[in-house]
Design a protein around this motif. Structure first.
Motif, PDB file in Angstrom:
ATOM      1  N   GLU A  36     -88.686   9.887   3.936  1.00 55.49           N
ATOM      2  CA  GLU A  36     -87.252   9.843   3.701  1.00 55.49           C
ATOM      3  C   GLU A  36     -86.651   8.568   4.298  1.00 55.49           C
ATOM      4  OE1 GLU A  36     -86.416  14.667   3.959  1.00 55.49           O
ATOM      5  OE2 GLU A  36     -85.575  13.307   5.472  1.00 55.49           O
ATOM      6  N   TYR A  37     -85.670   8.009   3.605  1.00 55.63           N
ATOM      7  CA  TYR A  37     -84.949   6.847   4.115  1.00 55.63           C
ATOM      8  C   TYR A  37     -83.564   7.296   4.598  1.00 55.63           C
ATOM      9  CZ  TYR A  37     -88.365   3.919   1.604  1.00 55.63           C
ATOM     10  OH  TYR A  37     -89.518   3.311   1.147  1.00 55.63           O
ATOM     11  N   CYS A  38     -83.172   6.752   5.728  1.00 58.82           N
ATOM     12  CA  CYS A  38     -81.842   7.052   6.267  1.00 58.82           C
ATOM     13  C   CYS A  38     -81.059   5.744   6.401  1.00 58.82           C
ATOM     14  CB  CYS A  38     -81.944   7.748   7.626  1.00 58.82           C
ATOM     15  SG  CYS A  38     -80.335   8.216   8.303  1.00 58.82           S
ATOM     16  N   ILE A  39     -79.869   5.710   5.826  1.00 58.59           N
ATOM     17  CA  ILE A  39     -79.059   4.485   5.799  1.00 58.59           C
ATOM     18  C   ILE A  39     -77.705   4.766   6.439  1.00 58.59           C
ATOM     19  CG2 ILE A  39     -77.984   2.762   4.299  1.00 58.59           C
ATOM     20  CD1 ILE A  39     -80.180   3.635   2.208  1.00 58.59           C
ATOM     21  N   SER A  86     -66.109   6.274  -0.472  1.00 52.27           N
ATOM     22  CA  SER A  86     -66.126   6.135  -1.939  1.00 52.27           C
ATOM     23  C   SER A  86     -67.487   5.652  -2.420  1.00 52.27           C
ATOM     24  CB  SER A  86     -65.044   5.150  -2.386  1.00 52.27           C
ATOM     25  OG  SER A  86     -63.759   5.651  -2.107  1.00 52.27           O
ATOM     26  N   LEU A  87     -68.127   4.772  -1.641  1.00 52.72           N
ATOM     27  CA  LEU A  87     -69.463   4.279  -2.000  1.00 52.72           C
ATOM     28  C   LEU A  87     -70.474   5.426  -1.988  1.00 52.72           C
ATOM     29  CD1 LEU A  87     -71.413   1.925  -2.585  1.00 52.72           C
ATOM     30  CD2 LEU A  87     -71.726   1.716  -0.118  1.00 52.72           C
ATOM     31  N   ILE A  88     -70.403   6.251  -0.956  1.00 52.64           N
ATOM     32  CA  ILE A  88     -71.320   7.386  -0.869  1.00 52.64           C
ATOM     33  C   ILE A  88     -71.140   8.306  -2.077  1.00 52.64           C
ATOM     34  CG2 ILE A  88     -71.820   9.503   0.435  1.00 52.64           C
ATOM     35  CD1 ILE A  88     -71.225   7.898   2.992  1.00 52.64           C
ATOM     36  N   ASN A  89     -69.900   8.598  -2.410  1.00 56.29           N
ATOM     37  CA  ASN A  89     -69.637   9.481  -3.555  1.00 56.29           C
ATOM     38  C   ASN A  89     -70.084   8.848  -4.865  1.00 56.29           C
ATOM     39  OD1 ASN A  89     -68.513  11.438  -1.885  1.00 56.29           O
ATOM     40  ND2 ASN A  89     -66.459  10.569  -2.047  1.00 56.29           N
ATOM     41  N   SER A  90     -69.905   7.534  -4.989  1.00 59.03           N
ATOM     42  CA  SER A  90     -70.327   6.831  -6.199  1.00 59.03           C
ATOM     43  C   SER A  90     -71.849   6.869  -6.338  1.00 59.03           C
ATOM     44  CB  SER A  90     -69.836   5.380  -6.168  1.00 59.03           C
ATOM     45  OG  SER A  90     -70.233   4.686  -7.324  1.00 59.03           O
ATOM     46  N   LEU A  91     -72.562   6.671  -5.239  1.00 58.11           N
ATOM     47  CA  LEU A  91     -74.030   6.735  -5.270  1.00 58.11           C
ATOM     48  C   LEU A  91     -74.502   8.133  -5.679  1.00 58.11           C
ATOM     49  CD1 LEU A  91     -74.866   4.646  -2.085  1.00 58.11           C
ATOM     50  CD2 LEU A  91     -75.553   4.076  -4.420  1.00 58.11           C
ATOM     51  N   ARG A  92     -73.822   9.147  -5.203  1.00 57.45           N
ATOM     52  CA  ARG A  92     -74.188  10.518  -5.584  1.00 57.45           C
ATOM     53  C   ARG A  92     -73.947  10.753  -7.079  1.00 57.45           C
ATOM     54  NH1 ARG A  92     -74.714  14.573  -1.803  1.00 57.45           N
ATOM     55  NH2 ARG A  92     -73.403  16.056  -2.951  1.00 57.45           N
ATOM     56  N   ILE A 121     -76.026  12.712   4.365  1.00 57.91           N
ATOM     57  CA  ILE A 121     -75.598  13.056   3.006  1.00 57.91           C
ATOM     58  C   ILE A 121     -76.625  12.483   2.035  1.00 57.91           C
ATOM     59  CG2 ILE A 121     -73.796  12.781   1.271  1.00 57.91           C
ATOM     60  CD1 ILE A 121     -71.834  12.244   3.599  1.00 57.91           C
ATOM     61  N   GLN A 122     -77.232  13.326   1.221  1.00 54.36           N
ATOM     62  CA  GLN A 122     -78.238  12.839   0.285  1.00 54.36           C
ATOM     63  C   GLN A 122     -77.558  12.156  -0.899  1.00 54.36           C
ATOM     64  OE1 GLN A 122     -81.141  15.681  -1.090  1.00 54.36           O
ATOM     65  NE2 GLN A 122     -82.462  14.081  -1.926  1.00 54.36           N
ATOM     66  N   PRO A 151     -86.306   9.792  -1.615  1.00 59.16           N
ATOM     67  CA  PRO A 151     -85.264  10.595  -0.941  1.00 59.16           C
ATOM     68  C   PRO A 151     -84.486   9.731   0.044  1.00 59.16           C
ATOM     69  CG  PRO A 151     -87.453  11.164  -0.114  1.00 59.16           C
ATOM     70  CD  PRO A 151     -87.665  10.234  -1.266  1.00 59.16           C
ATOM     71  N   ILE A 152     -83.204   9.528  -0.253  1.00 58.62           N
ATOM     72  CA  ILE A 152     -82.366   8.660   0.576  1.00 58.62           C
ATOM     73  C   ILE A 152     -81.154   9.441   1.062  1.00 58.62           C
ATOM     74  CG2 ILE A 152     -80.891   6.604   0.602  1.00 58.62           C
ATOM     75  CD1 ILE A 152     -82.785   5.258  -1.285  1.00 58.62           C
TER      76      ILE A 152
END
Length: 333
Positions: A142-145, A157-163, A189-190, A196-197
């Motif tokens: 797993e990667y954690c950023i 907003s970036l996190i939501n856009s990536l999802r 937050i996946q 898996p990020i």
């Protein structure tokens, strides 16, 4: 009939060539250096493989927190310049060269509202992590950023856009139009399944000291601090100065003004009257009280700022002075 650019610029000779910052104390505008948030980020670094720093594309060269590089700089680093839909990027190549000169080679411009260029982020992050040593996490698939940045640049907003892009599901992080929505380092937050990020959202952290009053004004225009701390009319004055300097005269047509103007009081009075933002004030005269209608300058300034931030005055680049290599503020007493 729309006035021509030449007509709008007819009185430009009388416009300000620099913005006076006399008597303005930037230290009063911004809260403390938010050391608690930065310490929490540092304590989370042991489980982090990469750092994504989000900043506003309208100020790509100013206002970033230098402590990010100092305290989180051991990890692979990607700079995401968000809100590109609001930014004038005609000199994007020059911006990239300037950032590369500061050691920032991994830069992506995005618009999380439109999901523009967001798909470039996961492949880039995967590449950066793959070419780096992961310390005690080499066996972990797993990667954690960690997502960092000053307030209100679009981290959540970036996190939501990536999802939306990679998981096809709704938002997991709260977003808002003013600073301070995210107040603590959140749980993971996946955002992607293959690989898996997981992302860590963090509160916005400003620099301990803002380098100049004009940098503070740029940050304020982009919404990184609550407007009333700086003063809406002060911000409106700087905005008017900036728009005029770069011949971005969309405000004239938007508000139905007769011509471009460099006098903020005159502009705000016209805006207030056009929008009906007025108030009745009792004036004592020799013959008694008289009700007088006065423009609400503060309400007009708020509308001017809101219109700018929504992009209705056109795309803008607030760092032209840095790109051109000369300051535009006047600090004379």
């Amino acid at each position: 009939m729309r006035p021509s650019l030449r007509a709008l610029l007819a009185s430009r000779a009388a416009w300000r060539e620099s913005f006076s910052v006399r008597g303005r104390d930037v230290a009063r505008w911004f809260p403390g250096h938010m050391a608690k948030g930065l310490k929490k980020m540092q304590s989370s670094l042991k489980v982090v493989d990469c750092v994504i720093e989000v900043h506003d594309a309208r100020i790509p060269l100013s206002g970033r927190n230098p402590l990010f590089q100092e305290t989180l700089g051991l990890k692979p680093h990607l700079l995401v310049l968000n809100k590109m839909d609001l930014a004038d990027l005609t000199e994007q190549q020059k911006i990239m060269q300037h950032l590369e000169g500061e050691g920032l080679k991994n830069v992506i411009f995005t618009s999380c509202v439109k999901d523009e260029n967001v798909k470039q982020i996961i492949p880039k992050v995967t590449e950066l992590i793959g070419s780096s040593y992961r310390y005690h996490r080499a066996e972990n698939l797993e990667y954690c950023i960690m997502v960092i940045g000053v307030p209100n640049v679009g981290k959540s907003s970036l996190i939501n856009s990536l999802r939306r892009q990679h998981l096809r599901i709704g938002k997991a992080a709260r977003v808002g139009g003013e600073p301070g929505i995210t107040r603590a380092v959140t749980s993971r937050i996946q955002v992607c399944e293959r690989p898996p990020i997981f992302l860590l959202d963090t509160p916005g952290v400003l620099a301990p000291q803002i380098e100049s009053v004009e940098t503070g004004l740029k940050l304020a225009l982009c919404g990184t601090v609550l407007d009333h701390l700086v003063g809406e009319e002060t911000m409106a004055d700087y905005l008017l100065y900036t728009l005029n300097q770069h011949r971005l005269l969309g405000y004239v047509q938007h508000y139905g003004l007769d011509t471009a103007c460099d006098d903020v009081e005159h502009v705000l009075k016209s805006v207030a009257m056009k929008l009906g933002k007025t108030r009745k004030v009792k004036v004592l005269t020799g013959t008694g009280d008289v009700n007088v209608t006065q423009p609400n300058y503060s309400a007009a300034a708020c509308d001017f700022l809101r219109t700018f931030r929504s992009g209705l005055l056109g795309p803008v680049m607030l760092d032209h002075d840095i790109l051109e290599g000369h300051p535009s503020a006047n600090t004379d007493p």
